[in-house]
Design an enzyme around this catalytic site. Structure first.
Site, PDB file in Angstrom:
ATOM      1  N   TYR A   1       2.129   1.614  13.872  1.00  0.00           N
ATOM      2  CA  TYR A   1       2.018   2.610  12.732  1.00  0.00           C
ATOM      3  C   TYR A   1       2.015   3.638  12.925  1.00  0.00           C
ATOM      4  O   TYR A   1       0.700   4.721  13.453  1.00  0.00           O
ATOM      5  CB  TYR A   1       1.159   2.441  11.659  1.00  0.00           C
ATOM      6  CG  TYR A   1       1.318   1.276  10.497  1.00  0.00           C
ATOM      7  CD1 TYR A   1       0.141  -0.112  11.436  1.00  0.00           C
ATOM      8  CD2 TYR A   1       1.430   0.757   9.415  1.00  0.00           C
ATOM      9  CE1 TYR A   1       0.115  -1.124  11.103  1.00  0.00           C
ATOM     10  CE2 TYR A   1       2.073  -0.716   9.420  1.00  0.00           C
ATOM     11  CZ  TYR A   1       0.838  -0.821   9.298  1.00  0.00           C
ATOM     12  OH  TYR A   1       0.534  -2.548   8.878  1.00  0.00           O
TER      13      TYR A   1
ATOM     14  N   ASP B   1      -6.271  -6.409  -2.213  1.00  0.00           N
ATOM     15  CA  ASP B   1      -4.959  -6.996  -1.629  1.00  0.00           C
ATOM     16  C   ASP B   1      -5.319  -8.217  -3.495  1.00  0.00           C
ATOM     17  O   ASP B   1      -3.887  -8.040  -4.189  1.00  0.00           O
ATOM     18  CB  ASP B   1      -4.889  -7.113  -0.851  1.00  0.00           C
ATOM     19  CG  ASP B   1      -4.556  -5.967   0.262  1.00  0.00           C
ATOM     20  OD1 ASP B   1      -3.619  -6.528   1.515  1.00  0.00           O
ATOM     21  OD2 ASP B   1      -4.383  -5.217  -0.116  1.00  0.00           O
TER      22      ASP B   1
ATOM     23  N   LYS C   1       5.669   6.408   6.727  1.00  0.00           N
ATOM     24  CA  LYS C   1       5.653   4.963   8.270  1.00  0.00           C
ATOM     25  C   LYS C   1       6.378   4.783   8.604  1.00  0.00           C
ATOM     26  O   LYS C   1       7.272   4.709   8.199  1.00  0.00           O
ATOM     27  CB  LYS C   1       4.924   4.156   7.095  1.00  0.00           C
ATOM     28  CG  LYS C   1       3.262   4.267   6.601  1.00  0.00           C
ATOM     29  CD  LYS C   1       3.395   2.836   5.694  1.00  0.00           C
ATOM     30  CE  LYS C   1       1.938   3.416   5.420  1.00  0.00           C
ATOM     31  NZ  LYS C   1       1.362   2.867   3.818  1.00  0.00           N
TER      32      LYS C   1
ATOM     33  N   HIS D   1       0.866  -1.658  -0.083  1.00  0.00           N
ATOM     34  CA  HIS D   1      -0.105  -0.120  -0.709  1.00  0.00           C
ATOM     35  C   HIS D   1       0.716   1.069   0.014  1.00  0.00           C
ATOM     36  O   HIS D   1       1.559   1.265   0.791  1.00  0.00           O
ATOM     37  CB  HIS D   1      -0.816  -0.187   1.350  1.00  0.00           C
ATOM     38  CG  HIS D   1      -1.736  -1.040   1.436  1.00  0.00           C
ATOM     39  ND1 HIS D   1      -2.201  -1.080   2.600  1.00  0.00           N
ATOM     40  CD2 HIS D   1      -2.239  -1.951   0.782  1.00  0.00           C
ATOM     41  CE1 HIS D   1      -3.399  -2.245   2.354  1.00  0.00           C
ATOM     42  NE2 HIS D   1      -3.342  -2.699   1.429  1.00  0.00           N
TER      43      HIS D   1
HETATM   44  C1  LIG Z   1      -5.223   2.535   6.783  1.00  0.00           C
HETATM   45  C2  LIG Z   1      -6.005   2.934   6.803  1.00  0.00           C
HETATM   46  C3  LIG Z   1      -7.038   2.149   6.788  1.00  0.00           C
HETATM   47  N1  LIG Z   1      -8.277   1.928   7.091  1.00  0.00           N
HETATM   48  C4  LIG Z   1      -9.900   1.375   6.733  1.00  0.00           C
HETATM   49  C5  LIG Z   1     -10.110   1.192   5.501  1.00  0.00           C
HETATM   50  C6  LIG Z   1     -10.490  -0.465   5.347  1.00  0.00           C
HETATM   51  O1  LIG Z   1     -11.930  -0.377   5.680  1.00  0.00           O
HETATM   52  C7  LIG Z   1      -9.434  -0.886   6.886  1.00  0.00           C
HETATM   53  C8  LIG Z   1      -8.944  -1.775   6.326  1.00  0.00           C
HETATM   54  O2  LIG Z   1      -7.694  -1.371   5.595  1.00  0.00           O
HETATM   55  P1  LIG Z   1      -6.907  -1.701   4.729  1.00  0.00           P
HETATM   56  O3  LIG Z   1      -7.086  -3.347   4.041  1.00  0.00           O
HETATM   57  O4  LIG Z   1      -5.928  -1.024   3.669  1.00  0.00           O
HETATM   58  O5  LIG Z   1      -5.687  -2.412   6.419  1.00  0.00           O
HETATM   59  P2  LIG Z   1      -4.367  -3.056   5.969  1.00  0.00           P
HETATM   60  O6  LIG Z   1      -4.310  -3.657   5.170  1.00  0.00           O
HETATM   61  O7  LIG Z   1      -4.433  -3.683   7.173  1.00  0.00           O
HETATM   62  O8  LIG Z   1      -3.378  -2.402   5.239  1.00  0.00           O
HETATM   63  C9  LIG Z   1      -2.071  -2.108   6.709  1.00  0.00           C
HETATM   64  O9  LIG Z   1      -1.294  -2.569   5.706  1.00  0.00           O
HETATM   65  C10 LIG Z   1      -0.417  -2.330   4.969  1.00  0.00           C
HETATM   66  C11 LIG Z   1       0.557  -3.584   5.002  1.00  0.00           C
HETATM   67  C12 LIG Z   1      -0.470  -0.576   5.141  1.00  0.00           C
HETATM   68  O10 LIG Z   1       0.843  -0.641   5.015  1.00  0.00           O
HETATM   69  C13 LIG Z   1      -1.282  -0.192   5.570  1.00  0.00           C
HETATM   70  O11 LIG Z   1      -0.170   1.501   5.541  1.00  0.00           O
HETATM   71  C14 LIG Z   1      -1.901  -0.809   7.062  1.00  0.00           C
HETATM   72  O12 LIG Z   1      -2.805   0.156   7.796  1.00  0.00           O
HETATM   73  O13 LIG Z   1      -9.240  -0.132   8.102  1.00  0.00           O
HETATM   74  C15 LIG Z   1      -8.786   3.328   7.581  1.00  0.00           C
HETATM   75  O14 LIG Z   1      -9.730   3.610   8.209  1.00  0.00           O
HETATM   76  N2  LIG Z   1      -7.667   4.158   8.481  1.00  0.00           N
HETATM   77  C16 LIG Z   1      -6.200   3.932   8.296  1.00  0.00           C
HETATM   78  O15 LIG Z   1      -5.530   4.386   8.239  1.00  0.00           O
END
Ligand SMILES: Cc1cn([C@H]2C[C@H](O)[C@@H](COP(=O)(O)OP(=O)(O)O[C@H]3O[C@H](C)C(=O)[C@H](O)[C@H]3O)O2)c(=O)[nH]c1=O
Length: 195
Positions: free
Chosen positions: A144, A180, A84, A74
């Site tokens: 993070y 993803d 980050k 991401h």
């Molecule tokens: C990053 C983020 C996400 N969200 C919401 C969006 C989705 O509804 C849910 C999960 O988001 P996402 O699938 O993008 O999250 P990850 O896949 O865990 O992403 C994480 O892992 C990868 C490796 C990363 O680098 C991201 O910065 C980190 O947040 O949380 C939010 O509400 N706020 C936030 O700051």
């Protein structure tokens, strides 16, 4: 202020370069006594020592249940590109940063470090990088620190299995989000993210 041992922030962090300019490995040094330990997870002087003058805009914690899970890759597009600072508070992860900076001599190269609760190591990832990870243990927790707020319309990603990157994920992949799984490969015309 850098001490004689190369540590910064009153000796609480050691910052090491990686092969990708600007991407730093940061080791924490807790203060321990008979009661336990105190460690700093952030100091503004740490960011200053790394040449980062941006403030923290958001702090996230992720918990991942199963070893082998992959999150990412991401990043956020400018002007919401972010630094980050990723640290592991429980378990262990194979943490990956991919250089997407336009004009970088290491464009599309990646670097990984194992971050774990026990090795007290974090990755300080500049703007212009994509970030991803694979958990190496069950019930892993990451902290993070972001210098830009989460901005969905600026969010983007790359397939963690893109053969152009050939990231050497250490475990069989156990779990990925639908989002993803749907991330694209790098487009042939992609020349990088501008600063
Ligand atoms: C990053 C983020 C996400 N969200 C919401 C969006 C989705 O509804 C849910 C999960 O988001 P996402 O699938 O993008 O999250 P990850 O896949 O865990 O992403 C994480 O892992 C990868 C490796 C990363 O680098 C991201 O910065 C980190 O947040 O949380 C939010 O509400 N706020 C936030 O700051």
């Amino acid at each position: 202020m850098t001490g004689p041992d190369g540590r910064v922030a009153n000796g609480r962090f050691l910052v090491e370069d990686t092969p990708l300019a600007g991407l730093k490995r940061v080791q924490r040094f807790p203060l321990e006594d008979a009661r336990g330990a105190l460690e700093r997870l952030y100091c503004s002087s740490l960011f200053t020592a790394c040449g980062i003058d941006a403030a923290i805009a958001q702090i996230n914690r992720t918990r991942t249940y199963a070893a082998g899970t992959v999150r990412g890759l991401h990043f956020q597009h400018p002007p919401h590109a972010e630094v980050k600072f990723v640290q592991c508070l429980r378990g262990a992860v194979f943490d990956v940063a991919v250089d997407l900076r336009a004009g970088s001599p290491t464009f599309l190269q990646w670097h990984a470090d194992v971050l774990s609760r026990d090795n007290l190591t974090g990755l300080l990832i500049p703007a212009g990088f994509a970030h991803g990870l694979q958990t190496l243990s069950d019930d892993t927790e990451l902290l993070y620190l972001h210098t830009a707020a989460y901005t969905p319309e600026a969010e983007d990603g790359i397939d963690a299995l893109d053969p152009q990157l050939a990231i050497d994920w250490p475990l069989p992949i156990a779990e990925r989000s639908e989002r993803d799984l749907a991330l694209p490969h790098i487009h042939p015309d992609f020349t990088g993210l501008s600063a």
